[in-house]
Design a protein around this motif. Structure first.
Motif, PDB file in Angstrom:
ATOM      1  N   ASN A   1       2.596  -0.758  12.085  1.00 55.85           N
ATOM      2  CA  ASN A   1       2.286  -2.033  11.460  1.00 55.85           C
ATOM      3  C   ASN A   1       2.271  -1.866   9.947  1.00 55.85           C
ATOM      4  N   LEU A   2       2.196  -2.969   9.251  1.00 60.41           N
ATOM      5  CA  LEU A   2       2.110  -2.956   7.798  1.00 60.41           C
ATOM      6  C   LEU A   2       0.960  -3.870   7.402  1.00 60.41           C
ATOM      7  N   GLN A   3       0.213  -3.430   6.421  1.00 59.75           N
ATOM      8  CA  GLN A   3      -0.969  -4.193   5.995  1.00 59.75           C
ATOM      9  C   GLN A   3      -0.905  -4.433   4.496  1.00 59.75           C
ATOM     10  N   TRP A   4      -1.564  -5.472   4.065  1.00 56.30           N
ATOM     11  CA  TRP A   4      -1.718  -5.758   2.644  1.00 56.30           C
ATOM     12  C   TRP A   4      -3.206  -5.725   2.298  1.00 56.30           C
ATOM     13  N   TYR A   5      -3.484  -5.114   1.138  1.00 57.01           N
ATOM     14  CA  TYR A   5      -4.844  -4.985   0.645  1.00 57.01           C
ATOM     15  C   TYR A   5      -4.907  -5.515  -0.783  1.00 57.01           C
ATOM     16  N   ARG A   6      -6.099  -5.863  -1.169  1.00 56.16           N
ATOM     17  CA  ARG A   6      -6.366  -6.338  -2.520  1.00 56.16           C
ATOM     18  C   ARG A   6      -7.423  -5.447  -3.152  1.00 56.16           C
ATOM     19  N   GLN A   7      -7.267  -5.183  -4.451  1.00 58.38           N
ATOM     20  CA  GLN A   7      -8.251  -4.385  -5.174  1.00 58.38           C
ATOM     21  C   GLN A   7      -8.605  -5.079  -6.472  1.00 58.38           C
TER      22      GLN A   7
ATOM     23  N   ARG B   1      -4.553   0.754  17.728  1.00 59.39           N
ATOM     24  CA  ARG B   1      -3.143   0.615  17.334  1.00 59.39           C
ATOM     25  C   ARG B   1      -2.819  -0.802  16.865  1.00 59.39           C
ATOM     26  N   ASP B   2      -3.422  -1.796  17.522  1.00 59.97           N
ATOM     27  CA  ASP B   2      -3.017  -3.176  17.248  1.00 59.97           C
ATOM     28  C   ASP B   2      -3.839  -3.873  16.173  1.00 59.97           C
ATOM     29  N   HIS B   3      -5.028  -3.401  15.926  1.00 65.70           N
ATOM     30  CA  HIS B   3      -5.879  -4.121  14.977  1.00 65.70           C
ATOM     31  C   HIS B   3      -6.411  -3.202  13.900  1.00 65.70           C
ATOM     32  N   THR B   4      -5.711  -2.118  13.700  1.00 63.31           N
ATOM     33  CA  THR B   4      -6.226  -1.117  12.786  1.00 63.31           C
ATOM     34  C   THR B   4      -6.305  -1.646  11.368  1.00 63.31           C
ATOM     35  N   GLU B   5      -7.344  -1.296  10.694  1.00 61.02           N
ATOM     36  CA  GLU B   5      -7.617  -1.761   9.340  1.00 61.02           C
ATOM     37  C   GLU B   5      -8.517  -0.728   8.704  1.00 61.02           C
ATOM     38  N   ALA B   6      -8.264  -0.419   7.439  1.00 63.44           N
ATOM     39  CA  ALA B   6      -9.099   0.547   6.731  1.00 63.44           C
ATOM     40  C   ALA B   6     -10.174  -0.173   5.943  1.00 63.44           C
ATOM     41  N   PHE B   7     -11.394   0.341   6.008  1.00 62.90           N
ATOM     42  CA  PHE B   7     -12.514  -0.165   5.228  1.00 62.90           C
ATOM     43  C   PHE B   7     -12.806   0.860   4.136  1.00 62.90           C
ATOM     44  N   PHE B   8     -12.875   0.363   2.914  1.00 62.23           N
ATOM     45  CA  PHE B   8     -13.003   1.261   1.769  1.00 62.23           C
ATOM     46  C   PHE B   8     -14.396   1.260   1.171  1.00 62.23           C
ATOM     47  N   GLY B   9     -14.753   2.417   0.611  1.00 62.24           N
ATOM     48  CA  GLY B   9     -15.919   2.494  -0.245  1.00 62.24           C
ATOM     49  C   GLY B   9     -15.582   1.962  -1.634  1.00 62.24           C
ATOM     50  N   GLN B  10     -16.579   1.973  -2.526  1.00 67.33           N
ATOM     51  CA  GLN B  10     -16.406   1.377  -3.851  1.00 67.33           C
ATOM     52  C   GLN B  10     -15.688   2.305  -4.822  1.00 67.33           C
ATOM     53  N   GLY B  11     -15.465   3.546  -4.409  1.00 69.01           N
ATOM     54  CA  GLY B  11     -14.745   4.486  -5.258  1.00 69.01           C
ATOM     55  C   GLY B  11     -15.667   5.348  -6.107  1.00 69.01           C
ATOM     56  N   THR B  12     -15.231   6.562  -6.401  1.00 67.81           N
ATOM     57  CA  THR B  12     -15.923   7.468  -7.326  1.00 67.81           C
ATOM     58  C   THR B  12     -14.950   7.833  -8.433  1.00 67.81           C
TER      59      THR B  12
ATOM     60  N   GLY C   1     -11.245  -1.647 -10.649  1.00 66.54           N
ATOM     61  CA  GLY C   1     -12.220  -0.568 -10.538  1.00 66.54           C
ATOM     62  C   GLY C   1     -13.031  -0.547  -9.262  1.00 66.54           C
ATOM     63  N   ARG C   2     -12.605  -1.285  -8.257  1.00 65.70           N
ATOM     64  CA  ARG C   2     -13.380  -1.335  -7.008  1.00 65.70           C
ATOM     65  C   ARG C   2     -12.559  -0.772  -5.850  1.00 65.70           C
ATOM     66  N   GLY C   3     -13.169  -0.784  -4.662  1.00 69.45           N
ATOM     67  CA  GLY C   3     -12.447  -0.374  -3.464  1.00 69.45           C
ATOM     68  C   GLY C   3     -11.479  -1.452  -3.010  1.00 69.45           C
ATOM     69  N   LEU C   4     -10.669  -1.121  -2.014  1.00 71.10           N
ATOM     70  CA  LEU C   4      -9.682  -2.062  -1.503  1.00 71.10           C
ATOM     71  C   LEU C   4     -10.252  -2.884  -0.366  1.00 71.10           C
ATOM     72  N   VAL C   5      -9.758  -4.114  -0.251  1.00 66.45           N
ATOM     73  CA  VAL C   5     -10.190  -5.013   0.811  1.00 66.45           C
ATOM     74  C   VAL C   5      -8.963  -5.449   1.603  1.00 66.45           C
ATOM     75  N   HIS C   6      -9.058  -5.363   2.917  1.00 68.06           N
ATOM     76  CA  HIS C   6      -7.947  -5.727   3.792  1.00 68.06           C
ATOM     77  C   HIS C   6      -7.701  -7.229   3.759  1.00 68.06           C
ATOM     78  N   LEU C   7      -6.412  -7.622   3.654  1.00 72.22           N
ATOM     79  CA  LEU C   7      -6.057  -9.041   3.636  1.00 72.22           C
ATOM     80  C   LEU C   7      -5.415  -9.490   4.934  1.00 72.22           C
ATOM     81  N   ILE C   8      -4.373  -8.760   5.361  1.00 70.31           N
ATOM     82  CA  ILE C   8      -3.586  -9.238   6.503  1.00 70.31           C
ATOM     83  C   ILE C   8      -2.790  -8.075   7.081  1.00 70.31           C
ATOM     84  N   LEU C   9      -2.571  -8.118   8.379  1.00 69.67           N
ATOM     85  CA  LEU C   9      -1.806  -7.087   9.083  1.00 69.67           C
ATOM     86  C   LEU C   9      -0.653  -7.759   9.815  1.00 69.67           C
ATOM     87  N   ILE C  10       0.523  -7.133   9.769  1.00 69.79           N
ATOM     88  CA  ILE C  10       1.673  -7.630  10.531  1.00 69.79           C
ATOM     89  C   ILE C  10       2.227  -6.463  11.346  1.00 69.79           C
ATOM     90  N   ARG C  11       2.422  -6.703  12.643  1.00 66.95           N
ATOM     91  CA  ARG C  11       2.901  -5.644  13.521  1.00 66.95           C
ATOM     92  C   ARG C  11       4.408  -5.488  13.386  1.00 66.95           C
TER      93      ARG C  11
END
Lengths: 112, 114
Positions: free
Chosen positions: A31-37, B98-109, A40-50
């Protein structure tokens, strides 16, 4: 490296205009995902496409995927100043879907 | 609210020091990641862990090691810090879906090695 590439590197538009960002990648994907940052912060998930999907919508976001060209695009419609951020695509490898590889990002500036 | 917490937002260390970056997640995720982010280079994967005590090298593991003794905690270790390791470090976690995988991030160092 399996890292993808975003294009353009930077984009500056007026509020209300649409913003389009492109992503190219190198390997077969699950799959491919798009994230927003935000700056200076962490990334946030926006959308996933299989990999078997061609288009997906979520609110003002529209994502397309062309696996034959190994490319994706993210369209943000009716942009707002609050959309100002960096946007990254990430691919989940077909043979190891738990692993994510990120692109270099597009820096979007939406002027009020 | 799901949470990935990195122990420090900003860190300044001296060349040659051993540096520990800690990351804790409260979502019971199997997968955890360490990325490094540099301007123009995007996020590069340093190490990946898919279970306790399991690890896999990413694209740029040289100069780094990791430790995952408990499911919720993933540590990045710079054995002997060098100035070229000055960077933003991002930790993330994800479920093995597999179908709904998504990464959750920390605020960074943001690490500066002087």
């Amino acid at each position: 490296s399996q890292q993808g590439e975003e294009d353009p590197q930077a984009l500056s538009i007026q509020e209300g205009e649409n913003a389009t960002m492109n992503c190219s990648y190198k390997t077969s994907i699950n799959n491919l995902q798009w994230y927003r940052q935000n700056s200076g912060r962490g990334l946030v998930h926006l959308i996933l496409i299989r990999s078997n999907e061609r288009e997906k919508h979520s609110g003002r976001l529209r994502v397309t995927l062309d696996t034959s060209k190994k490319s994706s695009s993210l369209l943000i419609t009716a942009s707002r100043a609050a959309d100002t951020a960096s946007y990254f695509c990430a691919t989940s490898d077909l043979y190891n879907f738990n692993k994510f590889y990120f692109g270099s990002g597009t820096k979007l500036n939406v002027k009020p | 609210d799901v949470k990935v917490t990195q122990s420090s937002r900003y860190l300044v260390k001296r060349t040659g020091e051993k540096v520990f970056l800690e990351c804790v997640q409260d979502m019971d995720h199997e997968n955890m990641f360490w990325y490094r982010q540099d301007p123009g280079l995007g996020l590069r994967l340093i190490y990946f862990s898919y279970d306790v005590k399991m690890k896999e090298k990413g694209d740029i593991p040289e100069g780094y090691s990791v430790s995952r003794e408990k499911k919720e905690r993933f540590s990045l270790i710079l054995e002997s810090a060098s100035t070229n390791q000055t960077s933003m470090y991002l930790c993330a976690s994800s479920p093995p879906d597999r179908d709904h995988t998504e990464a959750f991030f920390g605020q960074g160092t943001r690490l500066t090695v002087v």
